[in-house]
Write an enzyme that holds these catalytic residues in place. Structure first.
Site, PDB file in Angstrom:
ATOM      1  N   GLU A 247     -23.792  50.659  34.346  1.00 34.08           N
ATOM      2  CA  GLU A 247     -23.550  50.558  35.790  1.00 34.08           C
ATOM      3  C   GLU A 247     -24.264  49.372  36.431  1.00 34.08           C
ATOM      4  O   GLU A 247     -25.300  48.935  35.952  1.00 34.08           O
ATOM      5  CB  GLU A 247     -24.064  51.824  36.498  1.00 34.08           C
ATOM      6  CG  GLU A 247     -23.391  53.102  36.074  1.00 34.08           C
ATOM      7  CD  GLU A 247     -23.941  54.321  36.804  1.00 34.08           C
ATOM      8  OE1 GLU A 247     -24.927  54.162  37.571  1.00 34.08           O
ATOM      9  OE2 GLU A 247     -23.380  55.416  36.617  1.00 34.08           O
TER      10      GLU A 247
ATOM     11  N   TYR B 141     -23.454  59.824  22.443  1.00 30.79           N
ATOM     12  CA  TYR B 141     -23.193  58.967  21.283  1.00 30.79           C
ATOM     13  C   TYR B 141     -22.387  59.684  20.203  1.00 30.79           C
ATOM     14  O   TYR B 141     -21.679  59.055  19.434  1.00 30.79           O
ATOM     15  CB  TYR B 141     -24.509  58.440  20.703  1.00 30.79           C
ATOM     16  CG  TYR B 141     -25.252  57.542  21.656  1.00 30.79           C
ATOM     17  CD1 TYR B 141     -24.725  56.307  22.032  1.00 30.79           C
ATOM     18  CD2 TYR B 141     -26.467  57.923  22.209  1.00 30.79           C
ATOM     19  CE1 TYR B 141     -25.375  55.481  22.915  1.00 30.79           C
ATOM     20  CE2 TYR B 141     -27.137  57.101  23.103  1.00 30.79           C
ATOM     21  CZ  TYR B 141     -26.590  55.887  23.454  1.00 30.79           C
ATOM     22  OH  TYR B 141     -27.246  55.061  24.345  1.00 30.79           O
TER      23      TYR B 141
ATOM     24  N   TYR C 252     -28.174  58.557  42.388  1.00 28.94           N
ATOM     25  CA  TYR C 252     -27.175  57.765  41.650  1.00 28.94           C
ATOM     26  C   TYR C 252     -26.507  58.553  40.518  1.00 28.94           C
ATOM     27  O   TYR C 252     -25.745  57.994  39.750  1.00 28.94           O
ATOM     28  CB  TYR C 252     -27.812  56.447  41.187  1.00 28.94           C
ATOM     29  CG  TYR C 252     -28.036  55.539  42.392  1.00 28.94           C
ATOM     30  CD1 TYR C 252     -27.072  54.646  42.817  1.00 28.94           C
ATOM     31  CD2 TYR C 252     -29.184  55.660  43.162  1.00 28.94           C
ATOM     32  CE1 TYR C 252     -27.249  53.878  43.960  1.00 28.94           C
ATOM     33  CE2 TYR C 252     -29.379  54.909  44.308  1.00 28.94           C
ATOM     34  CZ  TYR C 252     -28.400  54.019  44.704  1.00 28.94           C
ATOM     35  OH  TYR C 252     -28.565  53.282  45.850  1.00 28.94           O
TER      36      TYR C 252
ATOM     37  N   HIS D 267     -36.268  54.849  26.315  1.00 31.90           N
ATOM     38  CA  HIS D 267     -35.890  54.846  27.742  1.00 31.90           C
ATOM     39  C   HIS D 267     -37.091  54.772  28.682  1.00 31.90           C
ATOM     40  O   HIS D 267     -37.360  55.693  29.447  1.00 31.90           O
ATOM     41  CB  HIS D 267     -35.030  56.081  28.074  1.00 31.90           C
ATOM     42  CG  HIS D 267     -33.647  55.996  27.514  1.00 31.90           C
ATOM     43  ND1 HIS D 267     -32.607  56.727  28.009  1.00 31.90           N
ATOM     44  CD2 HIS D 267     -33.143  55.261  26.505  1.00 31.90           C
ATOM     45  CE1 HIS D 267     -31.503  56.448  27.323  1.00 31.90           C
ATOM     46  NE2 HIS D 267     -31.816  55.554  26.396  1.00 31.90           N
TER      47      HIS D 267
ATOM     48  N   GLN E 104     -38.320  51.858  21.758  1.00 30.99           N
ATOM     49  CA  GLN E 104     -38.045  50.881  22.810  1.00 30.99           C
ATOM     50  C   GLN E 104     -39.303  50.559  23.622  1.00 30.99           C
ATOM     51  O   GLN E 104     -39.234  49.844  24.614  1.00 30.99           O
ATOM     52  CB  GLN E 104     -36.952  51.423  23.749  1.00 30.99           C
ATOM     53  CG  GLN E 104     -35.616  51.637  23.047  1.00 30.99           C
ATOM     54  CD  GLN E 104     -34.580  52.320  23.928  1.00 30.99           C
ATOM     55  OE1 GLN E 104     -34.893  52.825  25.004  1.00 30.99           O
ATOM     56  NE2 GLN E 104     -33.339  52.346  23.473  1.00 30.99           N
TER      57      GLN E 104
END
Lengths: 369, 148
Positions: A245, A266, A255, A153, A87
């Protein structure tokens, strides 16, 4: 010939006029969607120059220039080397609020190698070159610490507050989720810094021993949308399997990831036994099952969230600190949506995902509300 | 019972034992990681999460069975041509096959497929689970002196 091909692939097509009855959109009565540019390779983000040009980042490390519906053959020069894997790669781009005067923009990207990498933020001056633009005076103003292994991430979304300070989302690195709760790590945080990389004196943990002073909020997984409107910071992030979210971000707040989530791993195992825990903030909107939100724009007093897995755009209404998901809109736009932003002329622009990504303009022709 | 069916039964038993142990170990590793960031988890919550996580057997058993088929076949040939302690061969095969599979999946997906194996201790616990599976297979099939 090459230029002709670029022109051909960038021709403007009007897809549709009008909205079918099934649309839930509250803001739009009639609209049209127009493909501004095609053939972008793994585009991630875009921003708008005052002269009408649009800069589009590609994760491979290029910044494309879209001018009058044509992708210029010359990319922006002097883009920093990026770690392009998983990513990772070149991520967000954002012009400084005072760009017209200081010609400054900000880039986020994955920096490093497979053995050690991190989300990095740089500032640079955008100057015109003969046939395109070039970056000068590139300054590294933030690199997340510690370095991590694995190319997942990064987050990387940038926003600028009214006082000129910068917010940057940093993902938890996937395999390092517990670090989202540790204040001596930048992973799983939103950080706030000045435009020169220094730390504002009023950051929430600036006087906390052992804490990274840049931390603005913590307990995040993989932020994808970060937008500031009317002084309020709106954020969305990917949960694992479920637990996506939308939050309003306030300084010093936890959070919850990975201690609380509506999602599961997963493979079906639990990430945590808890959906709530003392001292941890609940999301304002939860998407379970996941839609994989990718970006977020503030437009006509509403939030618009683009989604990868659901291949959709969702409209969210705002009432104070209450946010309500109003459902899918602009269903003509198909495929995974990577980015959404509001242009200076008030239109919404979206970037699709993948190796043949498109930049699409949504033009409003009638406002109901 | 035909020899082939006995081997298949032993393989399924080994895959189940390994997967159950792996699931339990993974849950304990995840809980340990949460407790390391000062999250309170009671014994009742630990037990409940451990039981709930057995859901991953639906995916873990088939994957374990496939990697055991490959590992036990190779070891069967090795034992036939090299000799030695048959049980040790299968114990090593069970551990190696499971760890190899996890590492291959990680290399392909660029993520750790089972959160409990993110740490060296977690990975080692899966090696132990695989070794137990190899031992189960070896013991069930021992009297028949057969191998896949």
């Amino acid at each position: 010939m090459k230029k002709a091909a670029l022109i051909a692939t960038s021709l403007i097509f009007i897809f549709s006029n009008g909205v079918s009855a099934q649309h839930v959109a509250g803001n739009y009565d009639n609209y049209s969607t127009t493909v501004i540019a095609s053939g972008l390779n793994k585009a991630w983000a875009h921003d708008f120059l005052p002269n009408g040009d649009i800069l589009v980042t590609e994760r491979g490390g290029a910044i494309k220039v879209v001018r009058n519906g044509i992708i210029l053959s010359a990319d922006v020069r002097n883009v920093p080397d990026v770690y392009f894997a998983g990513q990772g790669g070149l991520l967000d781009i954002m012009l400084d609020a005072d760009f017209a005067m200081n010609k400054t923009l900000y880039l986020s990207y994955a920096f490093g190698s497979s053995k050690g990498n991190a989300t990095r933020l740089v500032s640079a001056k955008l100057n015109k070159s003969k046939d395109s633009y070039q970056l000068d005076d590139i300054n590294i103003i933030f690199t997340a610490s510690p370095l991590k292994q694995g190319p997942q991430h990064y987050s990387g979304r940038i926003a600028q507050m009214a006082d000129g300070t910068l917010l940057l989302g940093i993902g938890d690195g996937f395999d390092f989720r517990e670090q989202a709760q540790k204040l001596d790590s930048h992973l799983g945080k939103i950080i706030r810094i000045n435009s020169d990389g220094s730390v504002p004196d009023d950051n929430p943990f600036v006087k906390s021993k052992g804490a990274k002073p840049e931390i603005w909020s913590y307990g995040h997984r993989n932020h994808q949308g970060l937008v500031i409107a009317n002084g309020i910071v709106y954020q969305n992030e990917h949960g694992p399997k479920g637990g996506d979210e939308v939050n309003i971000i306030e300084p010093g707040i936890n959070y919850g990831w990975p201690v609380i989530t509506q999602g599961i791993d997963y493979n079906g195992a639990q990430v945590t036994p808890y959906k709530e825990y003392p001292g941890m903030q609940q999301p304002l909107v939860d998407w379970t099952p996941s839609i994989a939100p990718s970006s977020m724009a503030f437009h006509n007093s509403k939030l618009y969230v683009s989604a990868l897995a659901e291949q959709s755009i969702r409209e969210l209404s705002i009432n104070g600190k209450q946010i309500t998901d109003k459902g899918k809109v602009f269903s003509e736009i198909e495929g995974r949506i990577r980015d959404i932003a509001t242009s200076p002329d008030g239109s919404l622009y979206v970037l699709t995902d993948g190796e043949q990504a498109q930049l699409i303009k949504i033009t409003q022709t009638n406002i109901l509300e | 019972m035909p020899k082939f069916m006995q081997n298949v039964g032993a393989l399924i038993a080994a895959a189940f034992v390994t997967s159950i142990l792996g699931s339990i170990f993974s849950t304990q590793s995840v809980i340990a990681s949460l407790m390391s960031i000062n999250v309170d988890i009671s014994l009742a919550t630990r037990l409940s999460m451990t039981v709930n996580d057995l859901y991953i057997l639906t995916a873990l058993v088939p994957v374990t069975a496939i990697c055991f088929i490959i590992g036990f076949t190779v070891v069967g040939l090795g034992y036939r041509f090299v000799g030695g302690n048959r049980t040790v061969w299968y114990v090593i095969a069970g551990a190696t096959a499971l760890i190899s599979t996890l590492l291959i999946i990680k290399a392909m997906l660029l993520i750790t497929p089972i959160a409990g194996t993110r740490t060296p201790l977690g990975l080692l616990s899966f090696a132990f689970a695989g070794a137990v599976g190899g031992w189960v297979y070896a013991k069930i099939t021992a009297s028949k002196e057969t191998e896949l």
